[in-house]
Design a protein around this motif. Structure first.
Motif, PDB file in Angstrom:
ATOM      1  N   GLU A 105      16.322 -11.217  22.284  1.00  0.00           N
ATOM      2  CA  GLU A 105      16.475 -12.467  23.023  1.00  0.00           C
ATOM      3  C   GLU A 105      17.777 -12.542  23.810  1.00  0.00           C
ATOM      4  OE1 GLU A 105      13.975 -15.238  19.842  1.00  0.00           O
ATOM      5  OE2 GLU A 105      16.110 -15.552  20.195  1.00  0.00           O
ATOM      6  N   ASN A 106      18.781 -11.760  23.386  1.00  0.00           N
ATOM      7  CA  ASN A 106      20.088 -11.888  24.033  1.00  0.00           C
ATOM      8  C   ASN A 106      20.277 -10.953  25.214  1.00  0.00           C
ATOM      9  OD1 ASN A 106      20.127  -9.595  22.528  1.00  0.00           O
ATOM     10  ND2 ASN A 106      22.250  -9.766  21.893  1.00  0.00           N
ATOM     11  N   VAL A 107      19.221 -10.242  25.612  1.00  0.00           N
ATOM     12  CA  VAL A 107      19.328  -9.338  26.760  1.00  0.00           C
ATOM     13  C   VAL A 107      18.801 -10.057  27.999  1.00  0.00           C
ATOM     14  CG1 VAL A 107      18.583  -7.148  27.753  1.00  0.00           C
ATOM     15  CG2 VAL A 107      19.079  -7.316  25.326  1.00  0.00           C
ATOM     16  N   PHE A 203      20.661   0.073  32.378  1.00  0.00           N
ATOM     17  CA  PHE A 203      22.078   0.256  32.069  1.00  0.00           C
ATOM     18  C   PHE A 203      22.621  -0.915  31.251  1.00  0.00           C
ATOM     19  CE2 PHE A 203      26.613  -0.067  32.869  1.00  0.00           C
ATOM     20  CZ  PHE A 203      27.044   1.241  32.712  1.00  0.00           C
ATOM     21  N   THR A 204      22.330  -2.142  31.686  1.00  0.00           N
ATOM     22  CA  THR A 204      22.833  -3.337  30.986  1.00  0.00           C
ATOM     23  C   THR A 204      22.229  -3.447  29.597  1.00  0.00           C
ATOM     24  OG1 THR A 204      23.104  -4.498  33.090  1.00  0.00           O
ATOM     25  CG2 THR A 204      23.043  -5.838  31.094  1.00  0.00           C
ATOM     26  N   ASN A 209      22.780  -3.348  23.885  1.00  0.00           N
ATOM     27  CA  ASN A 209      22.026  -3.120  22.650  1.00  0.00           C
ATOM     28  C   ASN A 209      21.282  -1.792  22.749  1.00  0.00           C
ATOM     29  OD1 ASN A 209      20.368  -3.250  20.359  1.00  0.00           O
ATOM     30  ND2 ASN A 209      20.208  -5.471  20.492  1.00  0.00           N
ATOM     31  N   SER A 210      21.943  -0.711  22.387  1.00  0.00           N
ATOM     32  CA  SER A 210      21.332   0.617  22.476  1.00  0.00           C
ATOM     33  C   SER A 210      20.150   0.752  21.520  1.00  0.00           C
ATOM     34  CB  SER A 210      22.371   1.704  22.183  1.00  0.00           C
ATOM     35  OG  SER A 210      22.909   1.558  20.883  1.00  0.00           O
ATOM     36  N   ASN A 244      29.241   9.144  34.311  1.00  0.00           N
ATOM     37  CA  ASN A 244      29.489   7.882  33.614  1.00  0.00           C
ATOM     38  C   ASN A 244      29.244   8.048  32.111  1.00  0.00           C
ATOM     39  OD1 ASN A 244      28.296   5.180  32.457  1.00  0.00           O
ATOM     40  ND2 ASN A 244      29.503   4.592  34.241  1.00  0.00           N
ATOM     41  N   LYS A 245      30.185   7.597  31.290  1.00  0.00           N
ATOM     42  CA  LYS A 245      30.105   7.803  29.848  1.00  0.00           C
ATOM     43  C   LYS A 245      28.921   7.067  29.227  1.00  0.00           C
ATOM     44  CE  LYS A 245      35.027   8.718  29.066  1.00  0.00           C
ATOM     45  NZ  LYS A 245      36.260   8.298  28.333  1.00  0.00           N
ATOM     46  N   THR A 246      28.632   5.859  29.723  1.00  0.00           N
ATOM     47  CA  THR A 246      27.509   5.093  29.172  1.00  0.00           C
ATOM     48  C   THR A 246      26.187   5.793  29.464  1.00  0.00           C
ATOM     49  OG1 THR A 246      28.714   2.999  29.425  1.00  0.00           O
ATOM     50  CG2 THR A 246      26.318   2.869  29.192  1.00  0.00           C
TER      51      THR A 246
END
Length: 321
Positions: A105-107, A203-204, A209-210, A244-246
């Motif tokens: 829900e928080n994404v 990405f976001t 939340n991976s 990019n590290k992410t």
């Protein structure tokens, strides 16, 4: 030597002999399933009662030593049981991660509803194909906006693919909506192979939340395997020309998912180095020798994305740097 004490010690040794074997067996099993903690506690209580009786009667002899030895060995089963329960819990968490579909829900969602609508690929526009003539048991390319530009039918003819292949990529496709998109647009085709290129739009999600990213991916793979347990699956890396590290971590997650799900992981950063002409030459040689081997998905990706890197504009295709 008191005969009654000797017989009692013999009884205890017979009763206690199996417990060391039980400890070893339980330790190797790495699971508490089939083990009754209540039964073990009951045995321990019996030994404590016997030891208490010996102490009250001041019978401090070798029989008391056998009682204590048995108590120690049986108690070891409790520690092994606790350790195995922890292992079972970890295994259960991993299984839940594989099959659970989490609603985060928080994404914040930045996709519109029309993202889920099927959009014809450039390849299908050229050849005026539609879903009514698409064949089942084909290989599917399932990606996002940039993947739509890859003319898979043209390349399939040029490189003598011995199977049908369709480009079912869609604008702004993400792992979050991939399962619904698959069920609405691909599942009915019963694909025998699928190349999944997702992550450009996530990405976001991954940053926030991976675990949700992983679960969306795993849910999609579970659905594919439910539809066809023998379906060939290839997971393609996300473009990361700037290191990019992410995104590097995201690709590590995708690679790990591929390994645990027995899928193929393909790093598209190698597209610049691939030589599709060499692949064509080897395929032609195989056909000339009468071989009709189904082309591995890694070879298919090599052809499609090497073409994308060398022939499609950077503005339209960004998945290979």
């Amino acid at each position: 030597m008191n005969l009654s004490h000797l017989l009692e010690a013999g009884m205890l040794i017979c009763f206690g002999f199996s417990w060391p074997l039980n400890v070893v067996k339980a330790f190797k099993a790495r699971t508490a399933k089939g083990t009754s903690l209540a039964f073990i506690i009951l045995i321990i209580s019996g030994y404590i009662a016997g030891i208490g009786a010996k102490i009250i009667n001041k019978q401090f002899n070798y029989v008391l030593v056998v009682y204590i030895l048995n108590l120690v060995i049986v108690s070891a089963n409790v520690f092994v049981y606790i350790r195995n329960k922890l292992l079972d819990k970890k295994a259960s968490v991993k299984q839940d991660l594989k099959i659970r579909k989490i609603d985060i829900e928080n994404v914040k969602s930045h996709q519109e509803e029309n993202m889920l609508n099927y959009t014809n690929s450039l390849d299908e526009i050229i050849y005026k194909k539609n879903t009514s003539v698409e064949k089942k048991n084909a290989v599917i390319l399932m990606g996002g906006s940039s993947d739509k530009e890859i003319p898979v039918s043209t390349l399939a003819k040029e490189f003598n693919f011995n199977f049908d292949i369709y480009n079912k990529s869609s604008d702004k496709l993400s792992v979050a909506n991939s399962l619904e998109y698959f069920n609405n647009n691909i599942a009915q085709m019963l694909p025998e192979g699928i190349m999944i290129h997702l992550g450009d739009e996530d990405f976001t999600l991954f940053q926030n939340n991976s675990a949700a990213f992983d679960n969306y991916y795993l849910s999609l793979i579970d659905e594919i395997k439910t539809l066809n347990k023998n379906c060939r699956i290839a997971l393609l890396s996300v473009n990361n020309p700037d290191g990019n590290k992410t995104i590097s971590l995201m690709n590590a997650h995708i690679n790990a998912i591929a390994q645990t799900q027995k899928a193929v992981y393909i790093n598209l950063e190698n597209a610049k180095l691939w030589n599709p002409e060499a692949t064509k030459a080897s395929a032609n040689f195989a056909y000339s020798m009468g071989l009709n081997i189904r082309k591995p998905l890694r070879d298919v990706a090599e052809i499609l994305y090497s073409y994308a890197y060398h022939n499609l504009s950077a503005e339209k295709v960004t998945m290979v740097g």
